[in-house]
Motif scaffolding. Structure first.
Motif, mmCIF file in Angstrom:
data_model
loop_
_atom_site.group_PDB
_atom_site.id
_atom_site.type_symbol
_atom_site.label_atom_id
_atom_site.label_comp_id
_atom_site.label_asym_id
_atom_site.label_seq_id
_atom_site.Cartn_x
_atom_site.Cartn_y
_atom_site.Cartn_z
ATOM 1 N N MET A 170 -22.467 -14.444 -6.354
ATOM 2 C CA MET A 170 -22.241 -13.804 -7.654
ATOM 3 C C MET A 170 -22.245 -14.865 -8.762
ATOM 4 O O MET A 170 -21.240 -15.153 -9.395
ATOM 5 C CB MET A 170 -20.930 -13.015 -7.618
ATOM 6 C CG MET A 170 -20.978 -11.845 -6.650
ATOM 7 S SD MET A 170 -19.355 -11.089 -6.308
ATOM 8 C CE MET A 170 -18.950 -10.368 -7.909
ATOM 9 N N THR A 171 -23.426 -15.422 -8.979
ATOM 10 C CA THR A 171 -23.578 -16.585 -9.868
ATOM 11 C C THR A 171 -23.441 -16.254 -11.351
ATOM 12 O O THR A 171 -23.243 -17.138 -12.172
ATOM 13 C CB THR A 171 -24.947 -17.247 -9.641
ATOM 14 O OG1 THR A 171 -25.974 -16.249 -9.834
ATOM 15 C CG2 THR A 171 -25.065 -17.802 -8.236
ATOM 16 N N LEU A 183 -10.883 -10.348 -18.856
ATOM 17 C CA LEU A 183 -11.967 -10.883 -19.677
ATOM 18 C C LEU A 183 -12.992 -11.650 -18.840
ATOM 19 O O LEU A 183 -13.840 -12.356 -19.373
ATOM 20 C CB LEU A 183 -11.405 -11.784 -20.790
ATOM 21 C CG LEU A 183 -10.449 -11.088 -21.764
ATOM 22 C CD1 LEU A 183 -10.064 -12.039 -22.896
ATOM 23 C CD2 LEU A 183 -11.090 -9.822 -22.338
ATOM 24 N N THR A 184 -12.903 -11.515 -17.522
ATOM 25 C CA THR A 184 -13.938 -12.051 -16.639
ATOM 26 C C THR A 184 -15.274 -11.456 -17.075
ATOM 27 O O THR A 184 -15.357 -10.262 -17.384
ATOM 28 C CB THR A 184 -13.643 -11.670 -15.172
ATOM 29 O OG1 THR A 184 -12.432 -12.302 -14.769
ATOM 30 C CG2 THR A 184 -14.777 -12.086 -14.244
ATOM 31 N N GLN A 185 -16.316 -12.296 -17.139
ATOM 32 C CA GLN A 185 -17.640 -11.809 -17.522
ATOM 33 C C GLN A 185 -18.392 -11.340 -16.273
ATOM 34 O O GLN A 185 -18.546 -12.108 -15.320
ATOM 35 C CB GLN A 185 -18.434 -12.909 -18.233
ATOM 36 C CG GLN A 185 -17.784 -13.358 -19.546
ATOM 37 C CD GLN A 185 -17.682 -12.213 -20.546
ATOM 38 O OE1 GLN A 185 -18.676 -11.761 -21.097
ATOM 39 N NE2 GLN A 185 -16.462 -11.727 -20.780
ATOM 40 N N ILE A 186 -18.808 -10.088 -16.287
ATOM 41 C CA ILE A 186 -19.509 -9.522 -15.137
ATOM 42 C C ILE A 186 -20.868 -8.974 -15.561
ATOM 43 O O ILE A 186 -21.098 -8.702 -16.744
ATOM 44 C CB ILE A 186 -18.692 -8.396 -14.460
ATOM 45 C CG1 ILE A 186 -18.430 -7.240 -15.448
ATOM 46 C CG2 ILE A 186 -17.384 -8.936 -13.901
ATOM 47 C CD1 ILE A 186 -17.848 -5.987 -14.802
ATOM 48 N N THR A 187 -21.750 -8.820 -14.585
ATOM 49 C CA THR A 187 -23.063 -8.212 -14.829
ATOM 50 C C THR A 187 -23.330 -7.149 -13.766
ATOM 51 O O THR A 187 -22.715 -7.155 -12.698
ATOM 52 C CB THR A 187 -24.197 -9.254 -14.754
ATOM 53 O OG1 THR A 187 -24.289 -9.735 -13.397
ATOM 54 C CG2 THR A 187 -23.962 -10.430 -15.700
ATOM 55 N N VAL A 188 -24.258 -6.262 -14.056
ATOM 56 C CA VAL A 188 -24.688 -5.257 -13.074
ATOM 57 C C VAL A 188 -25.204 -5.937 -11.810
ATOM 58 O O VAL A 188 -24.886 -5.529 -10.689
ATOM 59 C CB VAL A 188 -25.769 -4.338 -13.694
ATOM 60 C CG1 VAL A 188 -26.636 -3.692 -12.621
ATOM 61 C CG2 VAL A 188 -25.122 -3.265 -14.560
ATOM 62 N N THR A 189 -25.986 -6.994 -11.979
ATOM 63 C CA THR A 189 -26.552 -7.699 -10.823
ATOM 64 C C THR A 189 -25.468 -8.133 -9.846
ATOM 65 O O THR A 189 -25.560 -7.893 -8.636
ATOM 66 C CB THR A 189 -27.355 -8.936 -11.284
ATOM 67 O OG1 THR A 189 -28.481 -8.489 -12.046
ATOM 68 C CG2 THR A 189 -27.840 -9.757 -10.106
ATOM 69 N N ASP A 190 -24.413 -8.767 -10.373
ATOM 70 C CA ASP A 190 -23.352 -9.276 -9.502
ATOM 71 C C ASP A 190 -22.475 -8.168 -8.935
ATOM 72 O O ASP A 190 -22.024 -8.251 -7.786
ATOM 73 C CB ASP A 190 -22.494 -10.308 -10.237
ATOM 74 C CG ASP A 190 -23.106 -11.697 -10.193
ATOM 75 O OD1 ASP A 190 -24.258 -11.824 -9.736
ATOM 76 O OD2 ASP A 190 -22.431 -12.658 -10.614
ATOM 77 N N GLU A 191 -22.211 -7.136 -9.723
ATOM 78 C CA GLU A 191 -21.402 -6.020 -9.206
ATOM 79 C C GLU A 191 -22.139 -5.310 -8.067
ATOM 80 O O GLU A 191 -21.526 -4.912 -7.075
ATOM 81 C CB GLU A 191 -21.054 -5.036 -10.330
ATOM 82 C CG GLU A 191 -20.059 -5.583 -11.339
ATOM 83 C CD GLU A 191 -18.770 -6.064 -10.705
ATOM 84 O OE1 GLU A 191 -18.081 -5.256 -10.054
ATOM 85 O OE2 GLU A 191 -18.437 -7.260 -10.848
ATOM 86 N N LEU A 242 -22.155 -6.113 -0.308
ATOM 87 C CA LEU A 242 -21.338 -6.834 0.677
ATOM 88 C C LEU A 242 -20.264 -5.920 1.279
ATOM 89 O O LEU A 242 -19.982 -5.983 2.471
ATOM 90 C CB LEU A 242 -20.654 -8.046 0.029
ATOM 91 C CG LEU A 242 -21.504 -9.277 -0.259
ATOM 92 C CD1 LEU A 242 -20.672 -10.330 -0.971
ATOM 93 C CD2 LEU A 242 -22.081 -9.856 1.034
ATOM 94 N N VAL A 243 -19.698 -5.090 0.423
ATOM 95 C CA VAL A 243 -18.618 -4.217 0.878
ATOM 96 C C VAL A 243 -19.128 -3.119 1.815
ATOM 97 O O VAL A 243 -18.393 -2.625 2.664
ATOM 98 C CB VAL A 243 -17.894 -3.602 -0.358
ATOM 99 C CG1 VAL A 243 -16.914 -2.515 0.049
ATOM 100 C CG2 VAL A 243 -17.168 -4.692 -1.142
#
Length: 280
Positions: free
Chosen positions: A150-151, A163-171, A177-178
């Motif tokens: 999850m780079t 306030l962690t920055q997330i993206t669709v790609t990483d989610e 994985l889950v």
């Protein structure tokens, strides 16, 4: 302040230029992101692209979408690499990190950890999340993100996990994985995460599960946060099995006038996806 003034001036200049030079307009329009879909099932990609686009056609705010269906090898994305404040969606990452770290040390969760994890996921308890976030610390959190590939995810500083920055790609990487055997999360860990995501209290079951056909099981985690810029962030991640499909949906939004407005946007997208997959 200077930057804001400069930006404002720049847009005035750009607007004036566009008024004089008609050919500048298509270049601006071309930068608007569009839904992109691929599928091994004939006709499904075009239908999803059309229906997701239609669901978003009259919605304001900025929306990012991810869909992956293992059964038909279908992927849809919109703004897949755009960063959003995570709000409570990051809680799935916190739980995954806790389980990943426990596995590394060949131990079970303590009773306290289990209680905190359950409150964090099923009720979106912020205090429980803060305790686990502080316990894990940045080294372990970043360690899990690296292991999970999850780079694009950047943990919130100073314990501001929301306030962690997330993206669709990483989610979508996390949801994959889950939901399937891998070397990062044990089978027991995956089952535990899905169990808790399937026990979310009724008032928080909105979002990606909306419009799913009967007989399709759901696991969800939502997030919502209001800030002075970009209004309400409203997000939903979910995994679904049944009806001959095994799929996951991520919808991230900000720039919503209210929390309910964001929920309605997400549910419009989810309804279109569930309907198209059920028909395929």
């Amino acid at each position: 302040m200077t930057r804001g003034i400069f930006r404002h001036t720049k847009w005035i200049a750009a607007g004036a230029l566009a008024a004089c030079v008609a050919t500048a307009t298509p270049a601006v329009a071309a930068t608007t992101p569009t839904v992109s879909c691929t599928s091994a099932k004939a006709g499904l990609a075009d239908k999803l692209k059309r229906d997701i686009t239609s669901a978003l056609s009259n919605r304001s705010g900025t929306v990012a979408v991810g869909l992956y269906d293992r059964t038909t090898k279908t992927t849809c994305t919109l703004r897949a690499s755009s960063a959003y404040d995570s709000a409570s969606v990051v809680k799935v990452t916190v739980l995954a990190t806790l389980l990943w770290d426990a596995k590394k040390h060949n131990r079970y969760l303590t009773t306290t950890e289990s209680n905190l994890a359950k409150a964090m996921i099923t009720k979106s308890d912020n205090d429980a999340t803060s305790k686990l976030w502080r316990q894990l610390g940045m080294t372990k959190i970043k360690g899990f993100l690296a292991a999970a590939g999850m780079t694009q995810t950047k943990p919130g500083a100073n314990n501001y996990w929301g306030l962690t920055q997330i993206t669709v790609t990483d989610e979508q990487k996390l949801l994959k994985l889950v939901t399937a055997k891998n070397t990062v999360l044990s089978d027991n860990s995956r089952a535990y995460i899905l169990k808790l995501m399937g026990q979310v209290i009724s008032s928080q079951r909105w979002g990606t599960p909306y419009g799913r056909p009967s007989g399709v099981s759901w696991h969800v985690k939502n997030g919502w946060l209001q800030r002075s810029t970009h209004g309400w962030r409203v997000h939903s991640v979910g995994t679904f099995t049944g009806g001959g499909h095994d799929y996951m949906i991520t919808v991230l939004t900000h720039g919503n006038s209210t929390m309910n407005y964001g929920i309605t946007t997400i549910q419009g997208v989810a309804k279109a996806i569930h309907k198209d997959l059920a028909a395929s």
